[in-house]
Design an enzyme around this catalytic site. Structure first.
Site, short mmCIF file in Angstrom:
data_model
loop_
_atom_site.label_atom_id
_atom_site.label_comp_id
_atom_site.label_asym_id
_atom_site.label_seq_id
_atom_site.Cartn_x
_atom_site.Cartn_y
_atom_site.Cartn_z
N ARG A 123 3.91 11.21 19.28
CA ARG A 123 2.88 11.22 20.62
C ARG A 123 3.23 9.40 21.28
NH1 ARG A 123 1.62 15.71 20.65
NH2 ARG A 123 1.72 16.85 18.38
N LYS A 179 13.89 1.30 11.17
CA LYS A 179 13.34 0.18 10.98
C LYS A 179 14.32 -0.32 9.99
CE LYS A 179 8.49 2.06 11.91
NZ LYS A 179 7.39 2.15 11.11
N ASN A 224 9.56 -2.46 13.91
CA ASN A 224 9.07 -1.63 14.87
C ASN A 224 9.60 -1.97 16.44
OD1 ASN A 224 6.80 -2.51 15.09
ND2 ASN A 224 5.85 -1.01 15.32
N GLY A 267 8.93 2.08 3.43
CA GLY A 267 8.89 1.46 4.70
C GLY A 267 7.19 1.01 5.12
N ALA A 268 6.84 2.20 4.50
CA ALA A 268 4.99 2.03 5.54
C ALA A 268 4.40 1.02 4.29
CB ALA A 268 4.81 2.91 5.42
N ASN A 324 3.71 2.31 -7.14
CA ASN A 324 4.28 3.47 -6.57
C ASN A 324 4.59 4.73 -7.63
OD1 ASN A 324 5.86 4.22 -3.44
ND2 ASN A 324 7.39 3.75 -4.99
N TYR A 335 -0.81 12.00 9.53
CA TYR A 335 -2.23 11.84 10.39
C TYR A 335 -2.24 13.59 11.02
CZ TYR A 335 1.15 10.54 14.03
OH TYR A 335 2.11 9.89 14.58
N GLY A 375 -4.26 8.28 9.49
CA GLY A 375 -3.47 7.07 10.02
C GLY A 375 -3.38 7.31 11.88
P1 NDP Z 1 9.34 6.27 3.26
O1 NDP Z 1 10.56 7.31 3.02
O2 NDP Z 1 10.70 4.97 3.17
O3 NDP Z 1 8.65 5.24 1.38
C1 NDP Z 1 8.09 7.00 1.66
C2 NDP Z 1 6.92 6.48 0.07
O4 NDP Z 1 6.38 7.54 -0.78
C3 NDP Z 1 7.62 5.44 -1.29
O5 NDP Z 1 6.83 5.22 -1.76
C4 NDP Z 1 7.54 7.50 -2.26
O6 NDP Z 1 8.13 6.64 -3.47
C5 NDP Z 1 6.69 7.74 -1.58
N1 NDP Z 1 6.51 8.79 -2.17
C6 NDP Z 1 7.17 10.46 -1.92
N2 NDP Z 1 6.88 11.42 -1.66
C7 NDP Z 1 5.97 10.77 -2.87
C8 NDP Z 1 5.70 11.61 -3.79
N3 NDP Z 1 5.62 13.16 -3.49
N4 NDP Z 1 4.53 11.15 -4.66
C9 NDP Z 1 3.92 10.33 -4.44
N5 NDP Z 1 4.92 9.70 -4.07
C10 NDP Z 1 5.75 9.72 -2.35
O7 NDP Z 1 8.83 6.77 3.84
P2 NDP Z 1 7.69 5.47 4.53
O8 NDP Z 1 6.81 4.56 4.17
O9 NDP Z 1 8.74 5.35 5.72
O10 NDP Z 1 6.38 6.71 5.35
C11 NDP Z 1 5.68 6.78 4.48
C12 NDP Z 1 4.75 7.53 5.38
O11 NDP Z 1 3.66 6.69 5.92
C13 NDP Z 1 4.99 8.92 6.30
O12 NDP Z 1 4.09 9.66 6.25
C14 NDP Z 1 4.73 8.21 7.07
O13 NDP Z 1 3.90 9.61 8.92
C15 NDP Z 1 3.21 7.08 7.07
N6 NDP Z 1 2.96 6.08 8.90
C16 NDP Z 1 2.19 6.54 9.44
C17 NDP Z 1 2.59 5.06 10.21
C18 NDP Z 1 1.07 5.35 11.08
O14 NDP Z 1 1.01 4.64 12.53
N7 NDP Z 1 0.16 6.08 10.99
C19 NDP Z 1 3.39 4.39 10.50
C20 NDP Z 1 4.61 4.12 9.04
C21 NDP Z 1 4.59 5.48 8.12
P3 NDP Z 1 9.72 6.32 -4.78
O15 NDP Z 1 9.37 4.88 -4.07
O16 NDP Z 1 9.03 6.76 -5.76
O17 NDP Z 1 10.33 7.73 -3.84
#
Ligand code: NDP
Length: 281
Positions: free
Chosen positions: A15, A65, A87, A131-132, A152, A222, A243
């Site tokens: 978006r 990123k 970013n 990453g987030a 986590n 979101y 978000g």
């Molecule tokens: P990453 O792939 O870097 O990290 C994923 C994270 O989610 C890890 O902490 C992982 O844990 C955890 N995870 C994944 N699946 C599960 C599950 N089923 N149960 C519990 N924990 C889980 O992704 P990002 O950090 O980049 O993104 C995370 C979210 O944030 C995304 O959905 C993204 O859309 C959103 N986001 C939104 C933004 C905004 O502007 N609104 C900006 C940036 C991100 P583990 O380490 O154990 O694998």
């Protein structure tokens, strides 16, 4: 016309063009903002090409990123260095580059300005050390909550991220701790889901006992994928927030870095919500 864009793979769903074009209209800036689909093995080349084509900067999204931060090296701002991810790239004269991370300040501004919730002095739970999570932890600490607990699914990642942020927590007087999901306390004031758990259809990666009555419960996601978490939060007496506000606020921060003008993020957030509901964004 000045050119910006967002590099990602995939990027078709983004978006950001809608948001930045609206910012430009409202602030009288003349620019074009494009979606830039980058091959998974071609990020550095794509940045170079974009610059040669006259691009003045770009946003960077999944999965680039971390690579963007590595590419920027010493030209990272302090908050991007702490996040280890970037970013926003600003191309400067004579090949210079400034690389920033606006995700965290975007979340903080959404919570404090758009949702009107005070972070200072509160008990905050941050779920997710990907990453987030890495991007938002530093700015959350700078907002001076009383405590911030990081958890986590894979606890070692939360431990490492918390250790990296320990000096910032100390500087801002915040009690920072990392723990496993099964060791979480009850009743946080603000719970932030920075995991991708919703993508798998799960409602929440943490038990409802972490929510105090009236807590703010944010999912960084979101759209329809955020809905199970938002419903879970509302079911347990919390105030749900998706978000989208963070998305608009991080974009506003990038826009301000590029153009030196702060756009009206609140207005654009309201308009974007309405446009998404009407299917026109
Ligand atoms: P990453 O792939 O870097 O990290 C994923 C994270 O989610 C890890 O902490 C992982 O844990 C955890 N995870 C994944 N699946 C599960 C599950 N089923 N149960 C519990 N924990 C889980 O992704 P990002 O950090 O980049 O993104 C995370 C979210 O944030 C995304 O959905 C993204 O859309 C959103 N986001 C939104 C933004 C905004 O502007 N609104 C900006 C940036 C991100 P583990 O380490 O154990 O694998």
């Amino acid at each position: 016309m000045d050119r910006y864009g967002v590099m990602g793979n995939p990027v078709a769903h983004s978006r950001s063009p809608w948001i930045h074009h609206r910012f430009a209209q409202l602030t009288g800036q003349d620019l074009r903002y494009e979606r830039l689909l980058v091959p998974l093995d071609g990020f550095a080349r794509a940045v170079q090409d974009w610059r040669e084509q006259g691009g003045l900067g770009c946003n960077v999204t999944v999965p680039f990123k971390f690579e963007a931060a590595a590419l920027a090296g010493a030209q990272l701002t302090e908050r991007a260095q702490l996040a280890g991810a970037c970013n926003t790239l600003c191309f400067e004269a004579e090949g210079g580059l400034r690389a920033d991370n606006t995700d965290g300040i975007g979340l903080v501004r959404d919570i404090t300005l758009q949702a009107g919730v005070v972070l200072a002095g509160r008990r905050v739970l941050l779920v997710g050390a990907g990453g987030a999570g890495a991007g938002v932890l530093g700015p959350l600490l700078q907002a001076q909550p009383a405590s911030l607990t990081l958890t986590n699914r894979s606890p070692a990642k939360a431990d490492a991220l918390a250790a990296r942020h320990a000096p910032v927590a100390r500087r801002h007087g915040v009690l920072l701790r990392a723990c496993g999901i099964d060791a979480l306390d009850r009743g946080y004031d603000i719970v932030i889901n920075a995991t991708a758990s919703s993508l798998g259809g799960a409602d929440s990666p943490v038990p409802a006992s972490v929510l105090r009555e009236g807590a703010l419960a944010c999912d960084l996601m979101y759209g329809p994928s955020a809905q199970p978490f938002l419903d879970w939060a509302a079911r347990h007496g919390a105030v749900p927030r998706d978000g989208l506000g963070m998305l608009v606020e991080q974009a506003a921060e990038s826009f301000a870095l590029w153009r030196g003008v702060r756009p009206p993020a609140g207005q654009v957030l309201r308009e974007l919500r309405a446009a998404l509901a009407a299917g026109t964004a």
